[in-house]
Design a protein around this motif. Structure first.
Motif, short mmCIF file in Angstrom:
data_model
loop_
_atom_site.label_atom_id
_atom_site.label_comp_id
_atom_site.label_asym_id
_atom_site.label_seq_id
_atom_site.Cartn_x
_atom_site.Cartn_y
_atom_site.Cartn_z
N ALA A 1 0.46 -1.32 0.20
CA ALA A 1 0.29 0.29 0.04
C ALA A 1 1.04 0.82 0.00
N THR A 2 0.54 2.03 -0.77
CA THR A 2 1.35 3.34 -1.16
C THR A 2 0.80 4.28 0.15
N HIS A 3 -0.60 4.44 0.24
CA HIS A 3 -1.33 5.42 0.42
C HIS A 3 -3.10 5.10 1.02
N ARG A 4 -3.56 5.61 2.24
CA ARG A 4 -4.71 6.00 1.42
C ARG A 4 -5.81 6.33 0.64
N ARG A 5 -6.61 6.18 0.18
CA ARG A 5 -7.03 7.10 -0.45
C ARG A 5 -9.07 7.36 -0.29
N ASP A 6 -8.90 8.74 0.35
CA ASP A 6 -10.37 8.94 0.60
C ASP A 6 -11.05 9.64 -0.54
N PHE A 7 -12.03 9.76 -0.58
CA PHE A 7 -12.52 10.28 -2.12
C PHE A 7 -14.16 10.45 -1.62
N THR A 8 -15.02 10.84 -2.42
CA THR A 8 -16.12 11.04 -2.65
C THR A 8 -17.01 10.59 -3.91
N ILE A 9 -18.00 9.83 -4.28
CA ILE A 9 -18.43 9.16 -4.91
C ILE A 9 -20.34 9.61 -4.74
N PRO A 10 -20.68 11.00 -6.19
CA PRO A 10 -22.20 11.36 -5.74
C PRO A 10 -22.76 9.99 -6.09
N SER A 11 -23.66 10.35 -5.57
CA SER A 11 -25.00 9.51 -4.89
C SER A 11 -26.32 10.46 -4.93
N ASP A 12 -27.02 10.00 -5.77
CA ASP A 12 -28.27 10.85 -5.00
C ASP A 12 -28.46 12.54 -4.46
N GLY A 13 -27.63 13.43 -5.79
CA GLY A 13 -27.35 14.47 -5.04
C GLY A 13 -26.60 14.72 -3.76
N ARG A 14 -25.99 13.61 -4.12
CA ARG A 14 -25.07 13.85 -2.15
C ARG A 14 -23.61 13.69 -2.70
N GLU A 15 -22.47 13.68 -2.57
CA GLU A 15 -21.20 13.13 -1.81
C GLU A 15 -20.98 12.11 -0.55
N ILE A 16 -20.66 11.08 -1.03
CA ILE A 16 -20.88 10.19 -0.63
C ILE A 16 -19.21 9.09 0.11
N ALA A 17 -18.62 9.66 1.16
CA ALA A 17 -17.16 8.98 1.88
C ALA A 17 -17.18 8.19 1.61
N ILE A 18 -16.01 7.82 0.58
CA ILE A 18 -15.37 5.97 1.40
C ILE A 18 -14.10 5.91 0.87
N HIS A 19 -13.52 4.85 1.23
CA HIS A 19 -12.30 4.77 1.20
C HIS A 19 -11.44 3.76 0.38
N ASN A 20 -9.79 3.47 -0.29
CA ASN A 20 -9.38 2.29 -1.28
C ASN A 20 -8.15 2.64 -0.53
N TYR A 21 -7.29 1.75 -1.19
CA TYR A 21 -6.01 1.91 -0.86
C TYR A 21 -5.03 1.89 -2.11
N ALA A 22 -4.12 3.00 -3.08
CA ALA A 22 -3.17 2.78 -3.75
C ALA A 22 -2.40 1.00 -3.13
N MET A 23 -2.45 0.67 -4.28
CA MET A 23 -1.47 -0.76 -3.89
C MET A 23 -0.13 -0.60 -5.23
N GLU A 24 0.95 -1.16 -5.12
CA GLU A 24 1.77 -1.52 -5.95
C GLU A 24 2.25 -3.10 -5.92
N LYS A 25 3.09 -3.21 -7.31
CA LYS A 25 4.02 -4.12 -6.64
C LYS A 25 4.73 -4.35 -7.77
N ALA A 26 5.96 -4.09 -7.75
CA ALA A 26 7.27 -4.06 -9.05
C ALA A 26 6.98 -5.91 -9.53
N LEU A 27 7.59 -5.80 -10.87
CA LEU A 27 7.77 -7.30 -11.71
C LEU A 27 8.95 -6.85 -11.75
N ASN A 28 9.44 -8.27 -11.25
CA ASN A 28 11.29 -7.96 -11.29
C ASN A 28 12.05 -7.90 -11.28
N GLY A 29 11.16 -7.10 -9.94
CA GLY A 29 12.45 -6.54 -9.75
C GLY A 29 12.93 -4.75 -10.44
#
Length: 166
Positions: A135-163
């Motif tokens: 995980a590189t960081h937590r992503r806090d953002f909003t999703i528009p829904s029924d005229g409102r902004e709903i706060a939600i989160h996920n995680y930016a993640m990465e993996k290097a291949l073959n080093g």
């Protein structure tokens, strides 16, 4: 039950759309509120979007049950972005999402992609971590829904291949 790993086939789009929605609505409540689940599922594509994604170069790896019905899948974009990783609620904890994830990674290595990256939900994060993603960081953002902004989160993640890092 035996499972088969394969690539997306025309005709899978309806099962994948249903699988995605059921995973979000049935598994999602373990980590997200009812409001967040409704906003999340509303932004997921219908069946036609899967065909469009494949036509634009995405590869979908499908794990199918013994009668050929998709029960897990990963969606890899040409730049190394892993956009979807879902397993049907009746087929979780069997390593199926991990199989689809590994297939995407192997394909990326074959293509010479140096780095995979994703935005993992709270629920998918452990599967990605077991596969070697960081995980590189937590992503806090909003999703528009029924005229409102709903706060939600996920995680930016990465993996290097073959080093390699890109």
């Amino acid at each position: 039950m035996e499972y088969t790993l394969r690539r997306y086939r025309d005709g899978d789009e309806h099962a994948l759309s249903t699988l995605c929605r059921e995973a979000i609505t049935q598994i999602g409540p373990r980590a997200y509120s009812e409001e967040q689940i409704a906003a999340w599922v509303a932004r997921h594509p219908g069946p036609e979007r899967y065909r469009e994604r494949v036509a634009s170069g995405a590869i979908i790896f499908v794990v199918a049950d013994d009668i050929g019905t998709p029960v897990a899948y990963s969606l890899l974009e040409p730049d190394g972005h892993l956009d979807h990783l879902y397993a049907h609620p009746q087929h979780t904890r069997r390593g199926l999402a991990e199989q689809a994830l590994e297939a995407a990674e192997n394909h990326a290595v074959e293509l010479g992609i140096a780095r995979l990256y994703t935005e993992a939900s709270e629920l998918a994060r452990p599967a990605f971590e077991r596969a070697g993603y960081s995980a590189t960081h937590r992503r806090d953002f909003t999703i528009p829904s029924d005229g409102r902004e709903i706060a939600i989160h996920n995680y930016a993640m990465e993996k290097a291949l073959n080093g390699l890092r890109s």
